[in-house]
Design a protein around this motif. Structure first.
Motif, PDB file in Angstrom:
ATOM      1  N   ASP A   1       0.857  -1.191   0.000  1.00  0.00           N
ATOM      2  CA  ASP A   1       0.000   0.000   0.000  1.00  0.00           C
ATOM      3  C   ASP A   1       0.890   1.238   0.000  1.00  0.00           C
ATOM      4  O   ASP A   1       1.392   1.644   1.043  1.00  0.00           O
ATOM      5  CB  ASP A   1      -0.923   0.007   1.218  1.00  0.00           C
TER       6      ASP A   1
ATOM      7  N   ASN B   1      -1.258  -4.796   7.953  1.00  0.00           N
ATOM      8  CA  ASN B   1      -1.682  -4.869   9.349  1.00  0.00           C
ATOM      9  C   ASN B   1      -0.695  -5.653  10.202  1.00  0.00           C
ATOM     10  O   ASN B   1      -0.769  -5.613  11.429  1.00  0.00           O
ATOM     11  CB  ASN B   1      -3.071  -5.504   9.451  1.00  0.00           C
TER      12      ASN B   1
ATOM     13  N   ARG C   1       1.459   5.656  12.398  1.00  0.00           N
ATOM     14  CA  ARG C   1       1.053   5.202  11.069  1.00  0.00           C
ATOM     15  C   ARG C   1       0.354   6.332  10.323  1.00  0.00           C
ATOM     16  O   ARG C   1      -0.381   7.124  10.915  1.00  0.00           O
ATOM     17  CB  ARG C   1       0.105   4.004  11.170  1.00  0.00           C
ATOM     18  N   SER C   2       0.616   6.391   9.027  1.00  0.00           N
ATOM     19  CA  SER C   2      -0.095   7.314   8.147  1.00  0.00           C
ATOM     20  C   SER C   2      -0.749   6.506   7.030  1.00  0.00           C
ATOM     21  O   SER C   2      -0.125   5.620   6.447  1.00  0.00           O
ATOM     22  CB  SER C   2       0.870   8.334   7.538  1.00  0.00           C
ATOM     23  N   THR C   3      -2.002   6.804   6.725  1.00  0.00           N
ATOM     24  CA  THR C   3      -2.714   6.119   5.633  1.00  0.00           C
ATOM     25  C   THR C   3      -2.944   7.047   4.450  1.00  0.00           C
ATOM     26  O   THR C   3      -3.624   6.666   3.496  1.00  0.00           O
ATOM     27  CB  THR C   3      -4.063   5.581   6.142  1.00  0.00           C
ATOM     28  N   ASP C   4      -2.382   8.256   4.504  1.00  0.00           N
ATOM     29  CA  ASP C   4      -2.559   9.220   3.416  1.00  0.00           C
ATOM     30  C   ASP C   4      -1.213   9.748   2.927  1.00  0.00           C
ATOM     31  O   ASP C   4      -1.033  10.942   2.709  1.00  0.00           O
ATOM     32  CB  ASP C   4      -3.469  10.364   3.853  1.00  0.00           C
TER      33      ASP C   4
ATOM     34  N   LYS D   1       0.379   4.257   0.015  1.00  0.00           N
ATOM     35  CA  LYS D   1      -0.072   5.403   0.803  1.00  0.00           C
ATOM     36  C   LYS D   1       0.119   5.196   2.305  1.00  0.00           C
ATOM     37  O   LYS D   1      -0.156   6.109   3.085  1.00  0.00           O
ATOM     38  CB  LYS D   1      -1.543   5.696   0.516  1.00  0.00           C
ATOM     39  N   MET D   2       0.565   4.006   2.685  1.00  0.00           N
ATOM     40  CA  MET D   2       0.692   3.699   4.109  1.00  0.00           C
ATOM     41  C   MET D   2       2.162   3.722   4.521  1.00  0.00           C
ATOM     42  O   MET D   2       2.995   3.048   3.922  1.00  0.00           O
ATOM     43  CB  MET D   2       0.078   2.342   4.432  1.00  0.00           C
TER      44      MET D   2
END
Length: 683
Positions: free
Chosen positions: A157, A204, A171-174, A159-160
């Motif tokens: 991913d 995860n 953690r960043s998801t953007d 963006k993660m």
């Protein structure tokens, strides 16, 4: 005639012109007015010596020739030829203390870069983001101030991202826009996170190595559990890697050794033979093509396994401290090392042999500078903290190239360099004085550390049929100088040295030294001589001699002075003193002092006399500006360097500067500013 006095002629010879503002400013100064800020930014060029501390690599995805290099002094370097040469790209922070351990280039948008940093001297750091391929940077607000020790992008991913800090795991998801703490807030276990690894297929599943054992979450941080089984308790975990083809295979390095797990971290087995508990493996790197090949960068060399960790082999000398390893994904035989002191090392045979690859890269701490008295293109630089990679460097072409001269110094730090009238070169180190001697085609440093003091001995004799005791001069048994030598002055027939045991003099060109009497004992930091007049300074006081060092008297310095850094003579016996409170000068053999209050510079670290231009050069480690003072008229001018400067010297028609962390700088065409009284006006 000085560089400044020659300015008009130089411009005419070059076919240039004088800007109107400059002509007006000269007219103002000539009329006795306060001059305003003039002209151009000074142009200063870092010229080496090459090498220093290198920390981390990153490549542009799909373009292995395009590399970035993180340092310990806030700078990022760039290479377009896979590390064969480097150029300075950007400085992330005004301070010099950012350690750039992690660089990520966005695979989908290569102009987007993220750099995670921390500071060694305090728990600070942060995340810097660039959207123009590293030219300009902004600080990410979500992790501002965090000391980031680990930083990684999720392989599945883009963006993660995950960051390990002293406070825990974020953690960043953007793509780094916002950040959330996913380890338990205030945890007494999951903090001081030194390493992180993400499962190649499931973001995860996360591993976190701390300063006290590793941890794992299978649900994105909702729950964590210890995975220390098979490990020695309280192991600091520096690096974790996961085999992308065998996700249950995990390698982990700690202060107690290297461990391997084939059960996704539930059980670890220590790899035998490497490393011992006294060695730290800072980084593990898997060959992107052959996953059985793993490189281990340790504080005692680079190790390599070709059988999945069953056996390891030392690939470099054990004195190499490895911080990062880069393996070309298109040509795994191309391997780069980021090392302490030695900079970048490159191999084209999968690590069998390495050579230095530091063209354009200099992160040296230069502590001593010397320009040959007869040849301004012959330069010498002494460095600190570089052990066998340091010592003294010499350039015979004005800084274009440098050669290391370390034989005989045995890794000592160099604090002072001085040249006598006959050309003899001495180095003052943290363990004594050494002279450079030519032996055939080679040069080596030979010790000059014999201290022989005269003494008086009573001997029996007969006089008028009576037994009497006579005092006869003798020499004490020689002693060896072992401590730090901070400064040397070889300008006269009697040589001077400021040492940890006191002020020493030599009348036989350094073959022996005398001194360190009760008045001049203790740790002295600076010495200067002009004929028979000599001055020597401690941090808290000064002594003065009018008989070439045969006797010394204490000097009364102003009570406002809290620390003295440097003393230096200019012609006509004017003695200058650089202190924490600024610059002082005396025209009467240190009997009285006057504060040079018009100079906007405090905590002055260094002063030197520029005989070519009849001026005192002053610098401070706290400032990016350097100053020139006319001794007779007390007019002064300054340059802006944009680098923190420890020393400044004249080298022909150029200025030579020692930066704190970026090697030697040369001011090729310095812009300048006039301040204070007009140049040449008396007091």
């Amino acid at each position: 005639m000085s560089l400044f006095q020659n300015f008009f002629d130089i411009q005419i010879r070059r076919g240039g012109f004088l800007p109107c503002v400059l002509v007006m400013s000269f007219a103002i100064a000539g009329a006795g007015w306060q001059a305003q800020e003039l002209a151009a930014q000074a142009r200063w060029s870092p010229v080496g010596p090459e090498g220093g501390d290198a920390r981390a690599f990153a490549s542009v995805p799909g373009h292995p020739n395009h590399l970035f290099l993180g340092t310990t002094n806030s700078w990022i370097f760039e290479s377009m030829d896979e590390g064969a040469s480097w150029n300075r790209l950007a400085k992330l922070d005004n301070s010099d203390g950012l350690i750039l351990d992690h660089i990520i280039v966005d695979p989908a948008h290569p102009n987007i870069m993220l750099v995670a940093a921390w500071k060694a001297d305090r728990p600070e750091g942060g995340l810097w983001v660039s959207r123009d391929a590293g030219k300009n940077w902004i600080v990410s607000q979500g992790l501002q101030g965090q000391s980031i020790r680990a930083f990684i992008e999720a392989p599945s991913d883009p963006k993660m991202f995950f960051a390990g800090t002293l406070d825990g795991v974020f953690r960043s998801t953007d793509a780094g826009g916002t950040w959330t703490l996913i380890s338990p807030p205030g945890s007494h276990e999951i903090h001081e996170v030194e390493s992180v690894a993400v499962d190649p297929a499931d973001p995860n599943i996360l591993y976190a190595g701390t300063w006290h054992l590793p941890w794992k979450t299978n649900d994105g941080g909702k729950n964590w559990h210890s995975i220390k089984k098979g490990m020695i308790d309280d192991s600091d975990v520096f690096s974790i890697i996961i085999d992308p083809a065998k996700r249950d295979t995990v390698f982990l390095s700690a202060c107690s050794g290297i461990y391997k797990s084939d059960s996704a971290g539930e059980l670890f087995e220590k790899i035998k033979g490497i490393p011992s508990t006294a060695r730290r493996t800072r980084v593990l790197m898997q060959d992107p093509v052959n996953h059985d090949v793993v490189y281990a960068g340790t504080t005692e060399g680079l190790y390599k396994t070709v059988d999945g960790g069953k056996t390891f082999k030392l690939m470099t000398e054990p004195n190499v401290i490895v911080n990062d390893v880069y393996v070309d994904p298109k040509d795994p035989k191309r391997v780069l090392l980021a090392t302490d002191r030695g900079g970048v090392m490159a191999s084209n045979d999968a690590g069998t042999t390495f050579t230095a690859s530091n063209a354009g890269f200099s992160a040296r701490m230069v502590s001593a500078l010397l320009v040959d008295r007869n040849n301004p293109a012959l330069l010498f630089a002494g460095v600190l903290n570089d052990k066998t990679y340091g010592g003294v460097f010499v350039s015979s072409d004005g800084g274009a190239s440098w050669k290391q001269i370390e034989k005989g110094l045995e890794g000592r730090d160099v604090f002072a360099l001085a040249q006598a009238q006959d050309g003899t070169l001495l180095a003052g180190t943290n363990h004594g004085i050494f002279a450079l001697e030519e032996k055939g085609s080679a040069a080596s440093w030979e010790p000059r550390n014999k201290i022989v003091n005269p003494a008086v001995k009573k001997v029996p004799d007969s006089a008028h049929s009576k037994r009497v005791s006579l005092e006869k001069p003798v020499r004490e048994a020689p002693k060896e100088l072992e401590g730090r030598v901070s400064a040397l002055d070889l300008s006269g027939d009697v040589w001077l040295a400021s040492t940890g045991v006191g002020v020493l003099t030599s009348k036989d060109h350094g073959a022996s030294w005398q001194g360190a009497t009760s008045v001049s004992s203790g740790e002295y930091l600076s010495v200067t001589a002009q004929g028979s007049m000599m001055a020597a300074a401690r941090g808290d006081g000064m002594v003065f001699s009018t008989d070439a060092g045969q006797s010394w008297k204490p000097v009364q310095v102003p009570a406002s002075i809290t620390r003295i850094h440097r003393v230096a003579f200019s012609p006509k016996g004017i003695l200058w003193m650089a202190t924490r409170e600024g610059i002082y000068f005396s025209r009467d053999n240190a009997m009285t002092w006057k504060w040079f209050d018009r100079l906007p510079l405090r905590n002055v670290d260094d002063l030197s006399y520029d005989a070519r231009n009849d001026r005192m050069l002053a610098s401070s480690r706290d400032s990016v500006q350097i100053y020139a003072i006319m001794p007779e008229t007390l007019g002064w001018r300054w340059w802006r360097t944009d680098h923190r400067i420890g020393l400044i010297r004249e080298a022909g028609d150029r200025l030579l500067a020692a930066s704190l962390y970026e090697g030697v700088l040369i001011g090729e065409k310095p812009g300048w500013v006039v301040s204070g009284k007009r140049w040449g006006q008396g007091e």
